[in-house]
Scaffold this motif. Structure first.
Motif, mmCIF file in Angstrom:
data_model
loop_
_atom_site.group_PDB
_atom_site.id
_atom_site.type_symbol
_atom_site.label_atom_id
_atom_site.label_comp_id
_atom_site.label_asym_id
_atom_site.label_seq_id
_atom_site.Cartn_x
_atom_site.Cartn_y
_atom_site.Cartn_z
ATOM 1 N N PRO A 99 0.911 -1.253 -0.024
ATOM 2 C CA PRO A 99 0.078 0.034 0.137
ATOM 3 C C PRO A 99 0.887 1.120 -0.102
ATOM 4 O O PRO A 99 2.045 1.292 0.618
ATOM 5 N N PHE A 100 0.391 2.350 -0.820
ATOM 6 C CA PHE A 100 0.948 3.574 -0.765
ATOM 7 C C PHE A 100 1.383 4.093 0.603
ATOM 8 O O PHE A 100 2.521 4.506 0.825
ATOM 9 N N LYS A 101 0.515 4.181 1.504
ATOM 10 C CA LYS A 101 0.906 4.672 2.962
ATOM 11 C C LYS A 101 2.036 4.093 3.421
ATOM 12 O O LYS A 101 2.958 4.662 4.139
ATOM 13 N N SER A 102 2.028 2.733 3.280
ATOM 14 C CA SER A 102 3.165 1.995 3.957
ATOM 15 C C SER A 102 4.402 2.302 3.307
ATOM 16 O O SER A 102 5.595 2.450 4.027
ATOM 17 N N VAL A 103 4.576 2.580 2.072
ATOM 18 C CA VAL A 103 5.636 2.930 1.220
ATOM 19 C C VAL A 103 6.268 4.250 1.805
ATOM 20 O O VAL A 103 7.374 4.595 1.819
ATOM 21 N N LYS A 104 5.407 5.149 1.952
ATOM 22 C CA LYS A 104 5.388 6.817 2.332
ATOM 23 C C LYS A 104 6.060 6.578 3.742
ATOM 24 O O LYS A 104 7.113 7.192 4.025
ATOM 25 N N ASP A 105 5.451 5.818 4.523
ATOM 26 C CA ASP A 105 6.108 5.841 5.914
ATOM 27 C C ASP A 105 7.346 5.089 6.010
ATOM 28 O O ASP A 105 8.359 5.461 6.796
ATOM 29 N N TYR A 106 7.448 4.070 5.384
ATOM 30 C CA TYR A 106 8.710 3.397 5.148
ATOM 31 C C TYR A 106 10.006 4.192 4.609
ATOM 32 O O TYR A 106 10.813 4.243 5.239
ATOM 33 N N THR A 107 9.427 5.077 3.778
ATOM 34 C CA THR A 107 10.663 5.882 2.883
ATOM 35 C C THR A 107 11.060 6.904 4.016
ATOM 36 O O THR A 107 12.209 7.216 4.158
ATOM 37 N N ARG A 108 10.031 7.642 4.725
ATOM 38 C CA ARG A 108 10.516 8.588 5.626
ATOM 39 C C ARG A 108 11.009 8.161 6.671
ATOM 40 O O ARG A 108 12.264 8.546 7.114
ATOM 41 N N GLU A 109 10.728 7.003 7.318
ATOM 42 C CA GLU A 109 11.347 6.345 8.478
ATOM 43 C C GLU A 109 12.750 5.903 7.866
ATOM 44 O O GLU A 109 13.749 6.141 8.863
ATOM 45 N N THR A 110 12.890 5.379 6.804
ATOM 46 C CA THR A 110 14.178 4.976 6.239
ATOM 47 C C THR A 110 15.186 6.157 6.171
ATOM 48 O O THR A 110 16.393 5.971 6.691
#
Length: 192
Positions: free
Chosen positions: A167-178
Motif C-alpha cells: 500500500p502507498f501509505k506503507s511506502v510513504k511511512d517506510y521511506t520517511r522512516e528509512t
C-alpha cells in the motif's frame, strides 16, 4: 540583501529547536526525482517536509521544475524567499505550499516570517519515493511485507514489485522512516 547561507542557517536552527526531544533528521542538499532536483533542506519527522530557499540573490528560473519534483516527493512543502520575491511568490507555487519571508530585523538578525501556512500535498508519487531508497532497503520492504522472489531482481523490478504489492501509505511511512534512521549514508548526517 540576504544570501542563501544566512537563511539556511536560521532555518536549520529553527528545525532543530522545534524537533528537539523528537525522532527526526534534517537533510541538506537531498537529490530527488532521480537526481533532477536538489532540495535545499528536507525534514523527516512525523512527515516528510521539503524546504526551498530563494534568497535575494537567486532567480525563480528553476522553480517550476523544483515545484514539480517537490510535489511528487514531500508530504509538505515550504518556500522561503528574500524580500525581493515577496510580492510575486504566491503566483509561482501551489496553494498548499507554505510561504515564508526572510529578512533582517531591526537588530540585524535574520527573521523568518510565515506568510502562508503549508497544507498537505496530495501529489506524492510511488516512483519519487522509491527513487530515494537503496536496493537493500527496497528488498527489506518487500521482505517485511512477506513478498517473495525479489533477491535477484534489478532495481526497476524491485520498484514494480513494491508498487504492485504494498500500500502507498506503507511506502510513504517506510521511506520517511528509512531516511530518518539510515546509517552510513553521509558523514554530515548524524542521527538526531
Amino acid at each position: 540583501m540576504l544570501a542563501d547561507y544566512a537563511i539556511r542557517e536560521k532555518l536549520l536552527m529553527r528545525l532543530h529547536k522545534d524537533n528537539q526531544n523528537k525522532s527526526y533528521r534534517v537533510i541538506e542538499e537531498l537529490t530527488i526525482c532521480n537526481g533532477a532536483v536538489r532540495v535545499d533542506v528536507a525534514l523527516a519527522n512525523g512527515v516528510f517536509h521539503g524546504f526551498e530557499i530563494k534568497s535575494d540573490l537567486d532567480t525563480l528560473e528553476r522553480l517550476p521544475k523544483q515545484v514539480e519534483c517537490y510535489d511528487t516527493t514531500f508530504d509538505k512543502n515550504t518556500i522561503i524567499v528574500g524580500e525581493r520575491f515577496v510580492d510575486k511568490i504566491e503566483q509561482h507555487v501551489p496553494k498548499h505550499w507554505g510561504i515564508e519571508i526572510a529578512y533582517l530585523n531591526k537588530f540585524g538578525n535574520v527573521t523568518l516570517k510565515k506568510i502562508r501556512r503549508c497544507g498537505s500535498n496530495k501529489s506524492v508519487e510511488f516512483k519519487s519515493l522509491l527513487d530515494l531508497l537503496w536496493n537493500n532497503e527496497l528488498k527489506n520492504l518487500l521482505k517485511d511485507h512477506k513478498i517473495k522472489g525479489y533477491s535477484k531482481m534489478k532495481r526497476e523490478d524491485l520498484h514494480l514489485a513494491v508498487i504492485e504489492n504494498i500500500p502507498f501509505k506503507s511506502v510513504k511511512d517506510y521511506t520517511r522512516e528509512t531516511l530518518k534512521t539510515r546509517i552510513g549514508w553521509r558523514a554530515d548526517l548524524p542521527l538526531t
